[in-house]
Motif scaffolding. Structure first.
Motif, PDB file in Angstrom:
ATOM      1  N   ARG A 143       0.845  -1.205   0.000  1.00 28.07           N
ATOM      2  CA  ARG A 143       0.000   0.000   0.000  1.00 28.07           C
ATOM      3  C   ARG A 143       0.878   1.251   0.000  1.00 28.07           C
ATOM      4  O   ARG A 143       0.623   2.217  -0.723  1.00 28.07           O
ATOM      5  CB  ARG A 143      -0.912   0.003   1.229  1.00 28.07           C
ATOM      6  CG  ARG A 143      -2.042  -1.004   1.152  1.00 28.07           C
ATOM      7  CD  ARG A 143      -2.898  -0.930   2.409  1.00 28.07           C
ATOM      8  NE  ARG A 143      -3.714  -2.112   2.584  1.00 28.07           N
ATOM      9  CZ  ARG A 143      -4.867  -2.336   1.982  1.00 28.07           C
ATOM     10  NH1 ARG A 143      -5.341  -1.442   1.151  1.00 28.07           N
ATOM     11  NH2 ARG A 143      -5.545  -3.444   2.203  1.00 28.07           N
ATOM     12  N   TYR A 154       2.530   1.729  -3.431  1.00 20.45           N
ATOM     13  CA  TYR A 154       1.631   2.271  -4.448  1.00 20.45           C
ATOM     14  C   TYR A 154       1.328   3.750  -4.181  1.00 20.45           C
ATOM     15  O   TYR A 154       1.246   4.553  -5.109  1.00 20.45           O
ATOM     16  CB  TYR A 154       0.330   1.462  -4.483  1.00 20.45           C
ATOM     17  CG  TYR A 154       0.471   0.129  -5.193  1.00 20.45           C
ATOM     18  CD1 TYR A 154       1.110   0.034  -6.420  1.00 20.45           C
ATOM     19  CD2 TYR A 154      -0.054  -1.033  -4.638  1.00 20.45           C
ATOM     20  CE1 TYR A 154       1.233  -1.194  -7.073  1.00 20.45           C
ATOM     21  CE2 TYR A 154       0.060  -2.255  -5.286  1.00 20.45           C
ATOM     22  CZ  TYR A 154       0.707  -2.326  -6.505  1.00 20.45           C
ATOM     23  OH  TYR A 154       0.829  -3.529  -7.150  1.00 20.45           O
ATOM     24  N   PHE A 164       0.727   0.940 -12.896  1.00 21.92           N
ATOM     25  CA  PHE A 164       1.021  -0.145 -11.941  1.00 21.92           C
ATOM     26  C   PHE A 164       0.815  -1.519 -12.590  1.00 21.92           C
ATOM     27  O   PHE A 164       1.442  -2.493 -12.190  1.00 21.92           O
ATOM     28  CB  PHE A 164       0.138  -0.034 -10.701  1.00 21.92           C
ATOM     29  CG  PHE A 164       0.417   1.199  -9.892  1.00 21.92           C
ATOM     30  CD1 PHE A 164       1.668   1.787  -9.895  1.00 21.92           C
ATOM     31  CD2 PHE A 164      -0.571   1.774  -9.115  1.00 21.92           C
ATOM     32  CE1 PHE A 164       1.922   2.928  -9.157  1.00 21.92           C
ATOM     33  CE2 PHE A 164      -0.329   2.905  -8.372  1.00 21.92           C
ATOM     34  CZ  PHE A 164       0.921   3.492  -8.396  1.00 21.92           C
ATOM     35  N   ARG A 171      -0.359  -9.818 -10.736  1.00 17.56           N
ATOM     36  CA  ARG A 171      -0.075  -8.406 -10.478  1.00 17.56           C
ATOM     37  C   ARG A 171      -1.371  -7.589 -10.498  1.00 17.56           C
ATOM     38  O   ARG A 171      -1.556  -6.679  -9.683  1.00 17.56           O
ATOM     39  CB  ARG A 171       0.884  -7.878 -11.534  1.00 17.56           C
ATOM     40  CG  ARG A 171       1.487  -6.553 -11.143  1.00 17.56           C
ATOM     41  CD  ARG A 171       2.081  -5.858 -12.324  1.00 17.56           C
ATOM     42  NE  ARG A 171       3.166  -6.630 -12.917  1.00 17.56           N
ATOM     43  CZ  ARG A 171       3.738  -6.313 -14.076  1.00 17.56           C
ATOM     44  NH1 ARG A 171       3.307  -5.291 -14.762  1.00 17.56           N
ATOM     45  NH2 ARG A 171       4.713  -7.044 -14.554  1.00 17.56           N
ATOM     46  N   LEU A 230      -3.092  -7.864  -7.243  1.00 14.83           N
ATOM     47  CA  LEU A 230      -2.469  -7.040  -6.201  1.00 14.83           C
ATOM     48  C   LEU A 230      -2.804  -5.556  -6.392  1.00 14.83           C
ATOM     49  O   LEU A 230      -3.106  -4.851  -5.425  1.00 14.83           O
ATOM     50  CB  LEU A 230      -0.944  -7.226  -6.221  1.00 14.83           C
ATOM     51  CG  LEU A 230      -0.404  -8.580  -5.762  1.00 14.83           C
ATOM     52  CD1 LEU A 230       1.107  -8.535  -5.661  1.00 14.83           C
ATOM     53  CD2 LEU A 230      -0.984  -9.000  -4.419  1.00 14.83           C
ATOM     54  N   VAL A 231      -2.764  -5.105  -7.631  1.00 15.95           N
ATOM     55  CA  VAL A 231      -3.052  -3.691  -7.889  1.00 15.95           C
ATOM     56  C   VAL A 231      -4.493  -3.365  -7.508  1.00 15.95           C
ATOM     57  O   VAL A 231      -4.766  -2.351  -6.852  1.00 15.95           O
ATOM     58  CB  VAL A 231      -2.787  -3.351  -9.380  1.00 15.95           C
ATOM     59  CG1 VAL A 231      -3.328  -1.970  -9.719  1.00 15.95           C
ATOM     60  CG2 VAL A 231      -1.312  -3.428  -9.687  1.00 15.95           C
ATOM     61  N   ARG A 259      -6.335  -4.961  -5.441  1.00 20.59           N
ATOM     62  CA  ARG A 259      -6.574  -5.147  -3.998  1.00 20.59           C
ATOM     63  C   ARG A 259      -5.931  -4.021  -3.178  1.00 20.59           C
ATOM     64  O   ARG A 259      -6.559  -3.443  -2.301  1.00 20.59           O
ATOM     65  CB  ARG A 259      -5.998  -6.509  -3.568  1.00 20.59           C
ATOM     66  CG  ARG A 259      -6.207  -6.846  -2.115  1.00 20.59           C
ATOM     67  CD  ARG A 259      -7.613  -7.353  -1.880  1.00 20.59           C
ATOM     68  NE  ARG A 259      -7.913  -7.411  -0.469  1.00 20.59           N
ATOM     69  CZ  ARG A 259      -8.484  -6.427   0.222  1.00 20.59           C
ATOM     70  NH1 ARG A 259      -8.810  -5.302  -0.393  1.00 20.59           N
ATOM     71  NH2 ARG A 259      -8.748  -6.555   1.503  1.00 20.59           N
ATOM     72  N   TYR A 260      -4.674  -3.697  -3.457  1.00 18.04           N
ATOM     73  CA  TYR A 260      -3.942  -2.785  -2.565  1.00 18.04           C
ATOM     74  C   TYR A 260      -3.828  -1.367  -3.101  1.00 18.04           C
ATOM     75  O   TYR A 260      -3.427  -0.476  -2.368  1.00 18.04           O
ATOM     76  CB  TYR A 260      -2.545  -3.359  -2.273  1.00 18.04           C
ATOM     77  CG  TYR A 260      -2.628  -4.692  -1.577  1.00 18.04           C
ATOM     78  CD1 TYR A 260      -3.122  -4.770  -0.275  1.00 18.04           C
ATOM     79  CD2 TYR A 260      -2.264  -5.872  -2.213  1.00 18.04           C
ATOM     80  CE1 TYR A 260      -3.243  -5.989   0.364  1.00 18.04           C
ATOM     81  CE2 TYR A 260      -2.381  -7.088  -1.583  1.00 18.04           C
ATOM     82  CZ  TYR A 260      -2.877  -7.145  -0.298  1.00 18.04           C
ATOM     83  OH  TYR A 260      -3.004  -8.351   0.339  1.00 18.04           O
ATOM     84  N   TRP A 261      -4.169  -1.178  -4.366  1.00 22.06           N
ATOM     85  CA  TRP A 261      -4.198   0.198  -4.878  1.00 22.06           C
ATOM     86  C   TRP A 261      -5.641   0.665  -5.053  1.00 22.06           C
ATOM     87  O   TRP A 261      -5.992   1.747  -4.596  1.00 22.06           O
ATOM     88  CB  TRP A 261      -3.424   0.302  -6.196  1.00 22.06           C
ATOM     89  CG  TRP A 261      -3.698   1.552  -6.967  1.00 22.06           C
ATOM     90  CD1 TRP A 261      -4.272   1.643  -8.191  1.00 22.06           C
ATOM     91  CD2 TRP A 261      -3.442   2.896  -6.560  1.00 22.06           C
ATOM     92  NE1 TRP A 261      -4.389   2.946  -8.575  1.00 22.06           N
ATOM     93  CE2 TRP A 261      -3.889   3.732  -7.584  1.00 22.06           C
ATOM     94  CE3 TRP A 261      -2.899   3.476  -5.414  1.00 22.06           C
ATOM     95  CZ2 TRP A 261      -3.795   5.120  -7.510  1.00 22.06           C
ATOM     96  CZ3 TRP A 261      -2.803   4.856  -5.349  1.00 22.06           C
ATOM     97  CH2 TRP A 261      -3.241   5.671  -6.383  1.00 22.06           C
TER      98      TRP A 261
END
Lengths: 179, 189
Positions: free
Chosen positions: A10, A13, B34, B130, B133-134, B136-138
């Motif tokens: 987190r 990003y 990303f 990837r 992840l992007v 989920r966390y971005w």
């Protein structure tokens, strides 16, 4: 470990996002690229419209052709029984004379005045009946109004009924009696 | 942070497509970067997504056009990676792309050592892992939303996330110095 990694992701990003910006030139590019057709206020790209038409033309044409074929087949199937006309007006067959409304039994006929059924029967059938002995009436006694239970006794009972004096006078009854 | 940072734009928030582009260009561009780790490719993906949204703007305006655009970008990014993988080695496009990425970097700015390691690990991941992840966390999407965006089941999302996290963990621990290794070796002796 996963929580730590998640926090790291987190954070990664977030920091990376601070470095990424859409500059005004890029915004202009996006607006210009997406302009045709956007908001529905501008003239759509004719090439795109043509492609769209071409994309839709084939399925629409196929559907129309299928519908036309199905419709034609349905019309043919629907009309085919209609053209076969009912049988043309043929002269009344002898069988037609054998299906009159039930006539009164001989016993009743003895008490009544003769042949009130002239009003019930068609004139043509009646006019042909007395001319010659009707073979159908001899073969099928129920056609003369006799109940089916009396059928086996018809040849023997005919003289009886003749004794009563009503029906035996007819030529058909005489024929039966001779047999 | 990501949902806030991506500034999810609902149909009711914007009235025209121009406003939608202005409000979402930044967040969508970041998501695209990303995903593909290439600024130029990311810009192209976002443009393609806007073109598709514009075509359906009347229908999408009342819903969630940003989610639709993000879905397009994610799927294009996965396809793009596949396409890039199929490019012949040494083709002009590939050389130019690699040169541009090497010189400017995906984020056009300096990154710390830890970020560099994480970047490297994220780049090495398969495209779908990837993307998970992007998202989920971005983008802070739920597993269900990720599944809908990628067109896969929730179970697949979970397995992609687990594999991606395992790969990252392995990469991070492999890069770290191991002070205990000597001790282990001494014990072994």
């Amino acid at each position: 470990m996963d929580d730590e990694l998640e926090a790291l992701l987190r954070d990664h990003y977030r920091r990376a996002a601070e470095e990424i910006h859409a500059d005004p030139a890029l915004l202009r590019r996006y607006r210009a690229a997406a302009r045709p057709g956007a908001d529905g206020t501008r003239t759509p790209n004719p090439l795109g419209k043509g492609l769209g038409l071409r994309r839709w033309a084939l399925p629409v044409l196929a559907a129309a052709a299928t519908a036309a074929v199905v419709l034609a087949a349905a019309m043919l199937l629907w009309r085919s029984p209609q053209p076969a006309p009912p049988q043309p007006a043929a002269p009344p067959s002898p069988a037609a004379t054998t299906t009159p409304p039930p006539a009164p039994t001989p016993s009743r006929a003895s008490t009544r005045p003769p042949v009130p059924e002239s009003t019930a029967r068609p004139r043509s059938a009646r006019s042909s009946a007395p001319a010659a002995p009707d073979p159908a009436s001899t073969v099928r006694p129920e056609a003369t109004g006799n109940p089916p239970s009396e059928r086996p006794a018809t040849p023997r009972d005919a003289p009886h009924t003749a004794h009563d004096g009503s029906v035996a006078d007819g030529p058909a009854a005489r024929g039966i009696g001779l047999e | 942070m990501s949902a806030l940072s991506t500034g999810e734009v609902r149909g009711g928030d914007v009235t025209t497509f121009e406003e939608f582009v202005t409000a979402t260009a930044g967040p969508l561009l970041r998501t695209a970067v990303f995903l593909v780790y290439d600024r130029h490719v990311a810009e192209d993906l976002v443009q393609l997504a806007y073109e598709r949204v514009a075509r359906r703007w009347r229908r999408l305006a009342s819903g969630n056009p940003e989610a639709y655009a993000r879905k397009i970008i994610v799927n294009l990014a996965i396809d793009e990676r596949r396409r890039r993988r199929d490019l012949p080695v040494g083709s002009v496009t590939e050389v130019e792309r690699l040169a541009g990425t090497a010189s400017a970097g995906p984020f056009c700015g300096p990154a710390g050592a830890a970020d560099g390691e994480l970047d490297e690990a994220l780049r090495a991941l398969p495209a779908k892992q990837r993307a998970v992840l992007v998202l989920r966390y971005w983008c802070d999407l739920s597993e269900q939303d990720i599944a809908e965006t990628l067109g896969i089941s929730r179970g697949t999302v979970k397995s992609h996330a687990a594999r991606a996290m395992a790969a990252l963990r392995e990469h991070m621990t492999a890069d770290k110095p191991r002070p205990a290794a000597k001790g282990d070796g001494a014990h072994g002796r």
